[in-house]
Design a protein around this motif. Structure first.
Motif, mmCIF file in Angstrom:
data_model
loop_
_atom_site.group_PDB
_atom_site.id
_atom_site.type_symbol
_atom_site.label_atom_id
_atom_site.label_comp_id
_atom_site.label_asym_id
_atom_site.label_seq_id
_atom_site.Cartn_x
_atom_site.Cartn_y
_atom_site.Cartn_z
ATOM 1 N N TRP A 158 -13.772 13.991 -54.385
ATOM 2 C CA TRP A 158 -13.604 12.613 -53.902
ATOM 3 C C TRP A 158 -13.587 12.592 -52.371
ATOM 4 C CZ3 TRP A 158 -13.177 7.939 -56.535
ATOM 5 C CH2 TRP A 158 -12.843 6.842 -55.753
ATOM 6 N N ILE A 159 -12.855 13.514 -51.781
ATOM 7 C CA ILE A 159 -12.736 13.556 -50.323
ATOM 8 C C ILE A 159 -14.083 13.883 -49.688
ATOM 9 C CG2 ILE A 159 -11.658 14.798 -48.399
ATOM 10 C CD1 ILE A 159 -9.182 15.124 -50.360
ATOM 11 N N ILE A 160 -14.781 14.872 -50.238
ATOM 12 C CA ILE A 160 -16.103 15.239 -49.706
ATOM 13 C C ILE A 160 -17.077 14.065 -49.858
ATOM 14 C CG2 ILE A 160 -18.127 16.717 -50.086
ATOM 15 C CD1 ILE A 160 -16.094 18.975 -50.788
ATOM 16 N N ALA A 161 -17.077 13.422 -51.018
ATOM 17 C CA ALA A 161 -17.964 12.264 -51.242
ATOM 18 C C ALA A 161 -17.637 11.137 -50.270
ATOM 19 C CB ALA A 161 -17.848 11.784 -52.679
ATOM 20 N N SER A 162 -16.360 10.934 -49.984
ATOM 21 C CA SER A 162 -15.966 9.890 -49.030
ATOM 22 C C SER A 162 -16.514 10.179 -47.646
ATOM 23 C CB SER A 162 -14.436 9.779 -48.977
ATOM 24 O OG SER A 162 -13.925 9.371 -50.220
ATOM 25 N N VAL A 163 -16.419 11.431 -47.211
ATOM 26 C CA VAL A 163 -16.943 11.812 -45.892
ATOM 27 C C VAL A 163 -18.455 11.631 -45.868
ATOM 28 C CG1 VAL A 163 -17.254 13.752 -44.295
ATOM 29 C CG2 VAL A 163 -15.019 13.373 -45.383
ATOM 30 N N ILE A 164 -19.128 12.037 -46.935
ATOM 31 C CA ILE A 164 -20.588 11.864 -47.016
ATOM 32 C C ILE A 164 -20.956 10.386 -46.952
ATOM 33 C CG2 ILE A 164 -22.596 12.102 -48.549
ATOM 34 C CD1 ILE A 164 -21.353 14.820 -49.432
ATOM 35 N N LEU A 165 -20.231 9.551 -47.697
ATOM 36 C CA LEU A 165 -20.492 8.107 -47.649
ATOM 37 C C LEU A 165 -20.325 7.556 -46.236
ATOM 38 C CD1 LEU A 165 -18.768 6.730 -50.871
ATOM 39 C CD2 LEU A 165 -21.194 6.591 -50.304
ATOM 40 N N LEU A 166 -19.248 7.956 -45.578
ATOM 41 C CA LEU A 166 -18.986 7.438 -44.234
ATOM 42 C C LEU A 166 -20.072 7.833 -43.247
ATOM 43 C CD1 LEU A 166 -15.127 7.972 -44.063
ATOM 44 C CD2 LEU A 166 -16.343 5.784 -44.124
ATOM 45 N N PHE A 167 -20.579 9.061 -43.359
ATOM 46 C CA PHE A 167 -21.598 9.506 -42.411
ATOM 47 C C PHE A 167 -23.012 9.093 -42.812
ATOM 48 C CE2 PHE A 167 -18.147 12.311 -41.073
ATOM 49 C CZ PHE A 167 -18.242 12.171 -39.701
ATOM 50 N N SER A 168 -23.300 9.084 -44.112
ATOM 51 C CA SER A 168 -24.659 8.769 -44.554
ATOM 52 C C SER A 168 -24.939 7.274 -44.627
ATOM 53 C CB SER A 168 -24.916 9.393 -45.930
ATOM 54 O OG SER A 168 -24.808 10.782 -45.863
ATOM 55 N N PHE A 169 -23.918 6.492 -44.944
ATOM 56 C CA PHE A 169 -24.117 5.058 -45.127
ATOM 57 C C PHE A 169 -23.324 4.237 -44.125
ATOM 58 C CE2 PHE A 169 -25.030 6.998 -49.227
ATOM 59 C CZ PHE A 169 -26.288 6.473 -49.493
ATOM 60 N N GLY A 170 -22.895 4.875 -43.056
ATOM 61 C CA GLY A 170 -22.109 4.182 -42.037
ATOM 62 C C GLY A 170 -22.802 2.969 -41.460
ATOM 63 N N SER A 171 -24.122 2.998 -41.422
ATOM 64 C CA SER A 171 -24.852 1.878 -40.827
ATOM 65 C C SER A 171 -24.859 0.637 -41.726
ATOM 66 C CB SER A 171 -26.292 2.293 -40.509
ATOM 67 O OG SER A 171 -26.963 2.655 -41.702
ATOM 68 N N VAL A 172 -24.656 0.800 -43.036
ATOM 69 C CA VAL A 172 -24.644 -0.361 -43.932
ATOM 70 C C VAL A 172 -23.224 -0.775 -44.330
ATOM 71 C CG1 VAL A 172 -26.954 0.064 -44.855
ATOM 72 C CG2 VAL A 172 -24.962 1.025 -46.031
ATOM 73 N N LEU A 173 -22.248 0.083 -44.061
ATOM 74 C CA LEU A 173 -20.862 -0.242 -44.401
ATOM 75 C C LEU A 173 -20.254 -1.168 -43.354
ATOM 76 C CD1 LEU A 173 -19.593 3.306 -45.427
ATOM 77 C CD2 LEU A 173 -19.878 1.350 -46.955
ATOM 78 N N THR A 174 -19.438 -2.090 -43.809
ATOM 79 C CA THR A 174 -18.679 -2.922 -42.881
ATOM 80 C C THR A 174 -17.489 -2.107 -42.377
ATOM 81 O OG1 THR A 174 -17.249 -3.783 -44.619
ATOM 82 C CG2 THR A 174 -19.278 -5.030 -44.157
ATOM 83 N N LEU A 175 -16.822 -2.619 -41.364
ATOM 84 C CA LEU A 175 -15.622 -1.943 -40.867
ATOM 85 C C LEU A 175 -14.576 -1.855 -41.984
ATOM 86 C CD1 LEU A 175 -14.062 -0.612 -38.593
ATOM 87 C CD2 LEU A 175 -13.331 -2.882 -37.841
ATOM 88 N N ALA A 176 -14.415 -2.938 -42.728
ATOM 89 C CA ALA A 176 -13.478 -2.930 -43.857
ATOM 90 C C ALA A 176 -13.894 -1.906 -44.905
ATOM 91 C CB ALA A 176 -13.386 -4.324 -44.480
ATOM 92 N N GLY A 177 -15.194 -1.781 -45.129
ATOM 93 C CA GLY A 177 -15.700 -0.792 -46.086
ATOM 94 C C GLY A 177 -15.383 0.620 -45.637
ATOM 95 N N LYS A 178 -15.607 0.889 -44.357
ATOM 96 C CA LYS A 178 -15.275 2.216 -43.818
ATOM 97 C C LYS A 178 -13.782 2.490 -43.935
ATOM 98 C CE LYS A 178 -19.088 2.094 -40.530
ATOM 99 N NZ LYS A 178 -19.477 1.958 -39.122
ATOM 100 N N ASP A 179 -12.981 1.480 -43.632
ATOM 101 C CA ASP A 179 -11.528 1.634 -43.722
ATOM 102 C C ASP A 179 -11.086 1.916 -45.156
ATOM 103 O OD1 ASP A 179 -11.304 1.210 -40.997
ATOM 104 O OD2 ASP A 179 -10.608 -0.872 -41.195
ATOM 105 N N LEU A 180 -11.630 1.167 -46.120
ATOM 106 C CA LEU A 180 -11.254 1.379 -47.518
ATOM 107 C C LEU A 180 -11.626 2.777 -48.001
ATOM 108 C CD1 LEU A 180 -12.155 -2.038 -49.181
ATOM 109 C CD2 LEU A 180 -9.887 -1.015 -48.975
ATOM 110 N N ILE A 181 -12.800 3.232 -47.636
ATOM 111 C CA ILE A 181 -13.234 4.577 -48.043
ATOM 112 C C ILE A 181 -12.349 5.634 -47.396
ATOM 113 C CG2 ILE A 181 -15.112 6.263 -47.870
ATOM 114 C CD1 ILE A 181 -17.045 3.826 -48.191
#
Length: 143
Positions: free
Chosen positions: A93-116
């Motif tokens: 879960w932690i590794i997937a969260s880091v991957i999401l934050l770095f790979s999809f950071g451009s499409v995530l909102t600030l709230a989305g990044k915070d929740l992840i």
């Protein structure tokens, strides 16, 4: 003088983890649309599934994991291999969260990044408590 830190037992930690998983799963199932809108600002489709559908699948997975964690917490004695399996799921879960934050950071909102990020921190906290609780449980049983 250092004070001894009191931590919850392994059983309590696992049951709290179970509750958090089940509650998160229910929230994702019931509120997938508004959560998807909070996470990303544009329509997001991956593997042919919309983000709300992906969140529902994640919700089902969290429900199942939560039930399994509760079963582990309720067993006597608590199975160390099962606890290490839970810890590995949490590492994933932690590794997937880091991957999401770095790979999809451009499409995530600030709230989305915070929740992840916050979910990864919560999972890390449970993982640390479970490792500590398992270590304590194994020491107690060997004495």
């Amino acid at each position: 003088m250092l004070k001894k830190v009191v931590t919850p037992s392994l059983e309590t930690t696992l049951k709290l983890d179970s509750f958090a998983c089940v509650l998160s799963g229910i929230i994702l199932l019931l509120l997938s649309e508004p959560i998807a809108q909070l996470l990303v600002s544009n329509t997001f489709i991956m593997f042919g599934l919309t983000l709300p559908d992906q969140l529902k699948i994640l919700g089902i997975g969290l429900l199942l994991v939560g039930i399994a964690v509760y079963i582990v917490a309720s067993s006597r004695p608590i199975n160390a291999i099962a606890v290490w399996t839970i810890v590995l799921i949490e590492v994933d879960w932690i590794i997937a969260s880091v991957i999401l934050l770095f790979s999809f950071g451009s499409v995530l909102t600030l709230a989305g990044k915070d929740l992840i990020a916050l979910s990864a921190i919560a999972v890390l906290a449970f993982m640390i408590l479970e490792i500590y609780g398992l270590k304590h449980e194994l020491q107690t049983s060997s004495d």
